[in-house]
Each structure stands twice: as structure tokens, then as C-alpha cells.
Write a protein that holds these residues in place. Structure first.
Motif, PDB file in Angstrom:
ATOM      1  N   SER A 188       0.840  -1.207   0.000  1.00  0.00           N
ATOM      2  CA  SER A 188       0.000   0.000   0.000  1.00  0.00           C
ATOM      3  C   SER A 188       0.872   1.252   0.000  1.00  0.00           C
ATOM      4  CB  SER A 188      -0.911   0.029   1.239  1.00  0.00           C
ATOM      5  OG  SER A 188      -1.718  -1.115   1.281  1.00  0.00           O
ATOM      6  N   ARG A 189       1.899   1.242   0.851  1.00  0.00           N
ATOM      7  CA  ARG A 189       2.770   2.419   0.931  1.00  0.00           C
ATOM      8  C   ARG A 189       3.508   2.626  -0.390  1.00  0.00           C
ATOM      9  NH1 ARG A 189       5.656   2.204   6.809  1.00  0.00           N
ATOM     10  NH2 ARG A 189       7.124   0.944   5.601  1.00  0.00           N
ATOM     11  N   GLU A 190       3.987   1.531  -0.980  1.00  0.00           N
ATOM     12  CA  GLU A 190       4.713   1.656  -2.253  1.00  0.00           C
ATOM     13  C   GLU A 190       3.792   2.180  -3.354  1.00  0.00           C
ATOM     14  OE1 GLU A 190       8.060  -1.821  -1.460  1.00  0.00           O
ATOM     15  OE2 GLU A 190       6.356  -2.262  -2.756  1.00  0.00           O
ATOM     16  N   ILE A 198       1.202   4.107  -2.959  1.00  0.00           N
ATOM     17  CA  ILE A 198       0.994   5.542  -2.717  1.00  0.00           C
ATOM     18  C   ILE A 198       2.220   6.332  -3.179  1.00  0.00           C
ATOM     19  CG2 ILE A 198       0.737   7.298  -0.919  1.00  0.00           C
ATOM     20  CD1 ILE A 198      -0.917   5.204   0.663  1.00  0.00           C
ATOM     21  N   GLU A 199       3.395   5.830  -2.843  1.00  0.00           N
ATOM     22  CA  GLU A 199       4.629   6.546  -3.231  1.00  0.00           C
ATOM     23  C   GLU A 199       4.756   6.632  -4.752  1.00  0.00           C
ATOM     24  OE1 GLU A 199       7.574   4.328  -1.121  1.00  0.00           O
ATOM     25  OE2 GLU A 199       6.918   5.108   0.815  1.00  0.00           O
ATOM     26  N   LEU A 240       2.230   9.269  -5.971  1.00  0.00           N
ATOM     27  CA  LEU A 240       2.468  10.653  -5.581  1.00  0.00           C
ATOM     28  C   LEU A 240       3.624  11.308  -6.335  1.00  0.00           C
ATOM     29  CD1 LEU A 240       1.846  10.672  -1.710  1.00  0.00           C
ATOM     30  CD2 LEU A 240       0.391  11.574  -3.522  1.00  0.00           C
ATOM     31  N   ALA A 298      -0.115  15.106 -11.351  1.00  0.00           N
ATOM     32  CA  ALA A 298      -1.528  14.812 -11.068  1.00  0.00           C
ATOM     33  C   ALA A 298      -2.279  14.297 -12.303  1.00  0.00           C
ATOM     34  CB  ALA A 298      -2.203  16.063 -10.522  1.00  0.00           C
ATOM     35  N   ARG A 339      -1.641  10.472 -13.138  1.00  0.00           N
ATOM     36  CA  ARG A 339      -1.862   9.436 -12.122  1.00  0.00           C
ATOM     37  C   ARG A 339      -2.933   8.446 -12.580  1.00  0.00           C
ATOM     38  NH1 ARG A 339      -1.535  13.765  -7.234  1.00  0.00           N
ATOM     39  NH2 ARG A 339       0.726  13.926  -7.297  1.00  0.00           N
ATOM     40  N   ILE A 364      -6.957   4.370  -8.042  1.00  0.00           N
ATOM     41  CA  ILE A 364      -5.976   4.157  -6.981  1.00  0.00           C
ATOM     42  C   ILE A 364      -6.657   3.916  -5.620  1.00  0.00           C
ATOM     43  CG2 ILE A 364      -5.693   6.680  -6.754  1.00  0.00           C
ATOM     44  CD1 ILE A 364      -3.019   4.125  -5.947  1.00  0.00           C
ATOM     45  N   PRO A 414       6.407  14.483  -2.462  1.00  0.00           N
ATOM     46  CA  PRO A 414       6.411  14.883  -3.886  1.00  0.00           C
ATOM     47  C   PRO A 414       6.959  16.291  -4.079  1.00  0.00           C
ATOM     48  CG  PRO A 414       4.333  13.838  -3.306  1.00  0.00           C
ATOM     49  CD  PRO A 414       5.087  14.005  -2.032  1.00  0.00           C
ATOM     50  N   HIS A 435      -0.552   7.244   3.910  1.00  0.00           N
ATOM     51  CA  HIS A 435       0.812   6.718   3.983  1.00  0.00           C
ATOM     52  C   HIS A 435       1.304   6.758   5.432  1.00  0.00           C
ATOM     53  CE1 HIS A 435       5.127   6.324   3.312  1.00  0.00           C
ATOM     54  NE2 HIS A 435       4.855   5.864   2.109  1.00  0.00           N
ATOM     55  N   LEU A 478      -0.453   4.174   7.590  1.00  0.00           N
ATOM     56  CA  LEU A 478       0.091   2.830   7.368  1.00  0.00           C
ATOM     57  C   LEU A 478       1.464   2.662   8.008  1.00  0.00           C
ATOM     58  CD1 LEU A 478      -1.012   2.470   3.660  1.00  0.00           C
ATOM     59  CD2 LEU A 478      -1.712   0.954   5.510  1.00  0.00           C
TER      60      LEU A 478
END
Lengths: 171, 197
Positions: free
Chosen positions: A140-142, A144-145, A148, A152, A155, A159, B70, B174, B177
Motif C-alpha cells: 500500500s505504501r509503495e 501511494i509513493e 504521488l 496529477a 496518475r 488508486i 512529492p 501513507h 500505514l
């Protein structure tokens, strides 16, 4: 295949001595799930986990009118582990059989009984749950990274739904 | 960093929501594996990209979480951890480099479980290992439940979202988590445990 052989065939229980598999097969509650039957209902209180032994199951969320598919799970996968260890959590998704299936249900008391008998199964199940939770968090974190760092406009769509599938499976 | 006696460590572990439900007879042998450490204001005690050489429990004070965003390649403060929260547990469980840096905000007291101790506890086949694994399961499931709550709320009201709103939610998610901003889930867990006693 008989029940111990079915359990032995799952990667989760690979290498577990036959005697311990026999004990698990006796202790666990076995459920045969016909196609379409709901194994877990979103929002209901849960206190156990399920291990899928045979068949495939659809995991979805939503209302009676609109359901959103978030995952499909099969043999060897664990469902509802958060409820097992927290005991007071409600199920975060509905799980229904896509075809005829078989699951075993384990409560925390079953794990404690196995632990007192010197079985390694609680260790394997706790490790598997830790691995599953860690992987869900990391993926999940990956995700999101990855999203991001993109502008925009570029994307990917959906997601939020993909994240929901990752974080919503555990309970 | 300074180390103290296991009895002190037990007392501090009992204050962490993840270890609170464990009987004292099990906390003692777990405590033997940890040491109390004091970190000075501004010190980065776990750096992004470094090997996960230890797992920490925040005992007192606050810890800043730093990582790139970002908008910035340089790590910036994205959130802070409160007492009772864990640091470095996801990296330790995956045996991968840390994803964020952690800096003391004022003087911070920590419980430090070195990597070898974490491995011994995770591999322990008895009730001790089980108690430790279940404490970590509690922590990780808290992160996921809190994240799921946030996503459900975000999706649930059916409003169209701007790219900026979605980005803000994703950044918040993020952190959730990573174990930040989950006080409500932790409180809920404690209430449930208290009911069960």
C-alpha cells in the motif's frame, strides 16, 4: 483427498509434521461452502480467521444495491485474521464463494490449545499473519509513493479502490 | 543512549497499548531482550535507508517522522509519533532498509529491541514468542484498520474529489500505514481488552 492431506497440500502448512496436521484437522471447524454462499458478511462482528482449503472466494464491499469487487482469494490464503487477534473488530468486507469451496475456521482458543500441546502450528499461523499484514502495508505504501511522484494529470485511475483492496482484506 | 534494568523495561512495556494485555510473567522475559534508551533533542536515532538494526517503542516524548515528499527530495517532517507507538517494526519484519528517518522532538525515552533480539523473539516457538508476535500483529492490524477507516470515509460520502484532495488523503494514508495518527484505533483496542478482563 482426506482432510489432513488437504491441509498438508497448502503452502501455509508445508513441512508441518503429519501428527500436527492430524491434530489441526480434528480441532478446526470445517465448512463446505456452496457456490454463492456468504462466508463473512461486511459489518458483522468476527472472532475467528478462515483458511481457504479449496475453491475461490470473492471479496467485495458496498451496499445491497452496489457491490465493489476488491479481491479474489484461493487455497492457502487466510481471511479475517485481524478479527482473530483483536476479537472485537467487525468484518471489513463480504466474502462469498465463487464455486464450491472448503474452509477451516480457527478461533484464538484453538491456537492456544495447539500451543499448549507443543504444536508449531500457532507459530506458523502467527508468522503467516505477520507476513500478510506487513506485505499489505508495504504494498500500500509503495503504491501511494509511486502515485504521488507522478504529475496529477498522469496518475492512474482507481488508486483509491486498489488501496481499499489492500488494506480492507484483513478483518 | 543508556541502558536500565529489566524491571524498568517491564513497567514501560506495560504502558504501550500493544504490550499492555500481556501477562507480567511473559513481559519479564520479553523485557530482558530490550533496553531503555534516552535520546537527546534533535538526534536522528533511525535513519531512512539504514538497515533495520532495531525496533523501538516510544516511551515518553514525541518523535518526528521525516521522509521525502512529492514537493521535496529532502526529508521533511511529515508527522510525529506519540508514546506507545512503534518505530521500525515494518522494516524489521521485512528486513529491509528503513523508509523514514526518526528524530527526537525534545528528550525522548525509547525501548530498544536490537535486531537479534527481535529475531529471537519472532522465532521463539513458545508462549513468549507468541506474545511478542501478537503484539506486533496488533500494531500492524491497527495501521490497516485505521487506513481502512480513512478510505471508507473518503469514498463513503460520494463527493467528487479534486486531485489535491486525493493527494492529501494519500499522504495521510501513507502515514497511517506507518503507524502514525492511529490513536483512536489504539484506544478502541484498549477498551476492548479492558472489557475482556
Amino acid at each position: 483427498m482426506n482432510r489432513p492431506a488437504l491441509l498438508q497440500s497448502l503452502p501455509l502448512f508445508a513441512g508441518v509434521p503429519a501428527g500436527e496436521i492430524d491434530r489441526l484437522a480434528e480441532l478446526a471447524e470445517w465448512r463446505s461452502i456452496p457456490v454463492g454462499m456468504v462466508l463473512m458478511e461486511e459489518g458483522e462482528r468476527g472472532d475467528s480467521l478462515f483458511v481457504v482449503v479449496e475453491g475461490r472466494f470473492l471479496v467485495d464491499v458496498g451496499t445491497a444495491a452496489v457491490r465493489q469487487r476488491i479481491a479474489e482469494v484461493g487455497p492457502g490464503e487466510i481471511l479475517g485474521e485481524t478479527c482473530l487477534f483483536r476479537r472485537t473488530v467487525v468484518r471489513s468486507a463480504r466474502v462469498a464463494a465463487l464455486g464450491p469451496g472448503t474452509v477451516i475456521r480457527l478461533g484464538i482458543g484453538d491456537l492456544d490449545v495447539l500451543a499448549r500441546s507443543g504444536s508449531r502450528l500457532p507459530l506458523l499461523i502467527e508468522r503467516a499473519v505477520l507476513h500478510t499484514l506487513t506485505e499489505r502495508i508495504t504494498r500500500s505504501r509503495e503504491l501511494i509513493e509511486e502515485v504521488l511522484v507522478q504529475p496529477a494529470q498522469q496518475r492512474p485511475k482507481g488508486i483509491v479502490q486498489r488501496l481499499r483492496a489492500l488494506v480492507g482484506l484483513g478483518a | 543512549m543508556t541502558s536500565r534494568r529489566p524491571r524498568d523495561v517491564v513497567r514501560e512495556l506495560e504502558r504501550s497499548p500493544y504490550f499492555r494485555g500481556i501477562p507480567e510473567t511473559l513481559l519479564h522475559p520479553i523485557a530482558v531482550h530490550a533496553e531503555l534508551a534516552r535520546v537527546s533533542d534533535g538526534l536522528v536515532f533511525a535513519e531512512r535507508g539504514s538497515a533495520p538494526d532495531a525496533l523501538f517503542v516510544v516511551i515518553s516524548g514525541k518523535v518526528d517522522v521525516l521522509r521525502p515528499t512529492p514537493a521535496s527530495d529532502e526529508p521533511v517532517k511529515v508527522s510525529e509519533l506519540q508514546p506507545g507507538m512503534l518505530v521500525g517494526h515494518v522494516s524489521a519484519l521485512r528486513d529491509r532498509p528503513r523508509q523514514a528517518s526518526y528524530r527526537a522532538q525534545g528528550t525522548v525515552d525509547l525501548l530498544k529491541f536490537p535486531r537479534d533480539a527481535v529475531k529471537r523473539l519472532l522465532d521463539d516457538e513458545g508462549v513468549l514468542g507468541s506474545a511478542f508476535r501478537r503484539a506486533l500483529i496488533m500494531a500492524l492490524s491497527n495501521h490497516l484498520l485505521a487506513a481502512n477507516q480513512k478510505l471508507t470515509t473518503f469514498i463513503g460520502d460520494g463527493k467528487p474529489r479534486t486531485a489535491k484532495e486525493t493527494e492529501g488523503m494519500l499522504q495521510e494514508l501513507h502515514d497511517t500505514l506507518s503507524g502514525v495518527d492511529e490513536q483512536s484505533a489504539v484506544s478502541g483496542q484498549n477498551s476492548a481488552r479492558d472489557e475482556g478482563r
